[in-house]
Design a protein around this motif. Structure first.
Motif, PDB file in Angstrom:
ATOM      1  N   ALA A   1       0.352  -1.236   0.157  1.00 51.75           N
ATOM      2  CA  ALA A   1       0.169   0.470   0.201  1.00 51.75           C
ATOM      3  C   ALA A   1       0.875   1.412  -0.248  1.00 51.75           C
ATOM      4  O   ALA A   1       0.155   2.148  -0.669  1.00 51.75           O
ATOM      5  CB  ALA A   1      -1.044   0.100   1.205  1.00 51.75           C
TER       6      ALA A   1
ATOM      7  N   THR B   1       2.635   1.755  -3.686  1.00 58.59           N
ATOM      8  CA  THR B   1       2.000   2.331  -4.364  1.00 58.59           C
ATOM      9  C   THR B   1       1.659   3.711  -4.645  1.00 58.59           C
ATOM     10  O   THR B   1       0.727   3.773  -5.240  1.00 58.59           O
ATOM     11  CB  THR B   1       0.941   1.158  -4.739  1.00 58.59           C
ATOM     12  OG1 THR B   1       0.017   0.722  -3.486  1.00 58.59           O
ATOM     13  CG2 THR B   1       1.260  -0.968  -4.873  1.00 58.59           C
ATOM     14  N   SER B   2       1.905   4.132  -3.624  1.00 57.91           N
ATOM     15  CA  SER B   2       1.839   5.514  -3.054  1.00 57.91           C
ATOM     16  C   SER B   2       2.295   7.060  -3.536  1.00 57.91           C
ATOM     17  O   SER B   2       3.856   6.547  -2.892  1.00 57.91           O
ATOM     18  CB  SER B   2       0.900   6.171  -1.876  1.00 57.91           C
ATOM     19  OG  SER B   2       1.481   6.983  -1.626  1.00 57.91           O
TER      20      SER B   2
ATOM     21  N   TRP C   1       3.830   8.328  -1.096  1.00 59.46           N
ATOM     22  CA  TRP C   1       4.862   7.749  -0.497  1.00 59.46           C
ATOM     23  C   TRP C   1       5.766   7.617  -0.454  1.00 59.46           C
ATOM     24  O   TRP C   1       7.565   7.563  -0.070  1.00 59.46           O
ATOM     25  CB  TRP C   1       4.064   6.453   0.350  1.00 59.46           C
ATOM     26  CG  TRP C   1       5.482   5.846   1.206  1.00 59.46           C
ATOM     27  CD1 TRP C   1       5.334   5.836   2.536  1.00 59.46           C
ATOM     28  CD2 TRP C   1       6.942   4.923   1.028  1.00 59.46           C
ATOM     29  NE1 TRP C   1       6.438   4.580   3.613  1.00 59.46           N
ATOM     30  CE2 TRP C   1       7.094   4.256   1.852  1.00 59.46           C
ATOM     31  CE3 TRP C   1       6.543   4.647  -0.513  1.00 59.46           C
ATOM     32  CZ2 TRP C   1       8.212   4.156   1.653  1.00 59.46           C
ATOM     33  CZ3 TRP C   1       8.671   3.670  -0.720  1.00 59.46           C
ATOM     34  CH2 TRP C   1       8.926   3.294   1.239  1.00 59.46           C
TER      35      TRP C   1
END
Length: 328
Positions: free
Chosen positions: A303, A306-307, A310
């Protein structure tokens, strides 16, 4: 990259911790402890809470030996390899005004090579990337496909995205930045060529960007440092010290900026691992480290990876570590 699979070397025995790195890490304790304190207080992004993590110590040699990447994953339809385009991928040319501004930055005159792990086209050229190359200690595959999240976001896409973000940040500081590949060649380059690109550029620092493919539940980042190797074409002895310094600074800044914890499955909680089985490190003659930014096979780490927000933090943490290293 992945720590599991029949084609990887067996785990190596643990070795005593090295005292020299403790000194390098001591200089980073205030910043690193701040990052660890924040993580312990608020938890990893996406978690309900965070477990306390100890401050980094010396690097661990306990990581299972593995190659510079992974075998092609099931479900792909690779074809026979073709000859790659000559040369390496050039960095995008900044505008004249930006170049003048960069030349006045704190990193003016410094050369940084960013090595985005794997290549989006590798899976189409398995015959080419499976050929053996000399890494000094032995022979390994030219390259591999890399891993991916369970939803299909590939490591090659991740590494290029972070590389582009990192390049922009470093260029704003005045550095000359080169990429080993920019997705503009059919496959590769091979691990030995990746090392030569940094060597030929006389880079002041080289960072190879990756994401791991370990088991679910294994979380966190780790920085891979070169072990002292003197065999065949490999002689890392002159770069071990500065590479340890570079890696420690990247680890400290990465945890502070991203809020991510060091790996819970390698490195004994330090976020630092020492290895001698990676051609990209063995053949380097300039300070170089790898960073595994997280585990793509863990849903919580995936998560983050894939941001886009981030990934920008990841690039910022790596950049600040490089800047700290280059400015002393």
């Amino acid at each position: 990259m992945s720590y599991v699979g029949p084609d990887f070397d067996p785990p190596q025995p643990r070795r005593p911790r090295r005292r020299p790195l403790v000194v390098a890490l001591a200089a980073l304790v205030p910043g690193a402890l701040l990052g660890w304190a924040v993580y312990a207080a608020v938890g990893a992004p996406g978690d309900a809470g965070g477990a306390a993590v100890s401050a980094p110590g010396s690097p661990s040699a306990s990581a299972p030996a593995r190659d510079d990447g992974k075998k092609p994953t099931a479900g792909t339809s690779p074809t026979a390899g073709t000859t790659p385009t000559a040369g390496t991928a050039p960095a995008a040319s900044p505008s004249p005004s930006r170049s003048r501004a960069a030349a006045r930055g704190p990193l003016a005159g410094k050369v940084v090579v960013i090595d985005p792990g794997h290549n989006p086209g590798n899976f189409r050229h398995t015959a080419a990337i499976n050929r053996q190359v000399d890494i000094g200690t032995n022979r390994k595959e030219c390259d591999t496909t890399g891993t991916s999240t369970n939803s299909g976001y590939t490591e090659a896409r991740f590494t290029l995205d972070v590389a582009h973000r990192l390049r922009d940040l470093l260029q704003r500081q005045g550095a000359t930045v080169k990429l080993t590949q920019d997705g503009d060649r059919p496959y590769g380059p091979c691990v030995d060529e990746r090392a030569r690109i940094g060597n030929t550029a006389h880079a002041d620092a080289v960072v190879s960007i990756h994401a791991d493919g370990s088991a679910a539940g294994n979380r966190g980042f780790h920085v891979i440092l070169p072990e002292a190797v003197h065999a065949g074409a490999a002689d890392t002895r002159p770069i071990v010290g500065p590479s340890q310094d570079l890696g420690a600074r990247i680890a400290g800044n990465f945890v502070r900026v991203t809020g991510s914890a060091p790996s819970n499955y390698v490195g004994d909680g330090t976020g630092l691992v020492t290895r001698k089985d990676l051609g990209g490190l063995n053949l380097s003659t300039v300070p170089k480290v790898f960073i595994e930014c997280g585990n793509m096979r863990d849903s919580k780490d995936a998560a983050l990876l894939t941001s886009g927000a981030w990934r920008q933090k990841a690039a910022q943490g790596i950049s600040e570590g490089i800047v700290s290293f280059l400015r002393g």
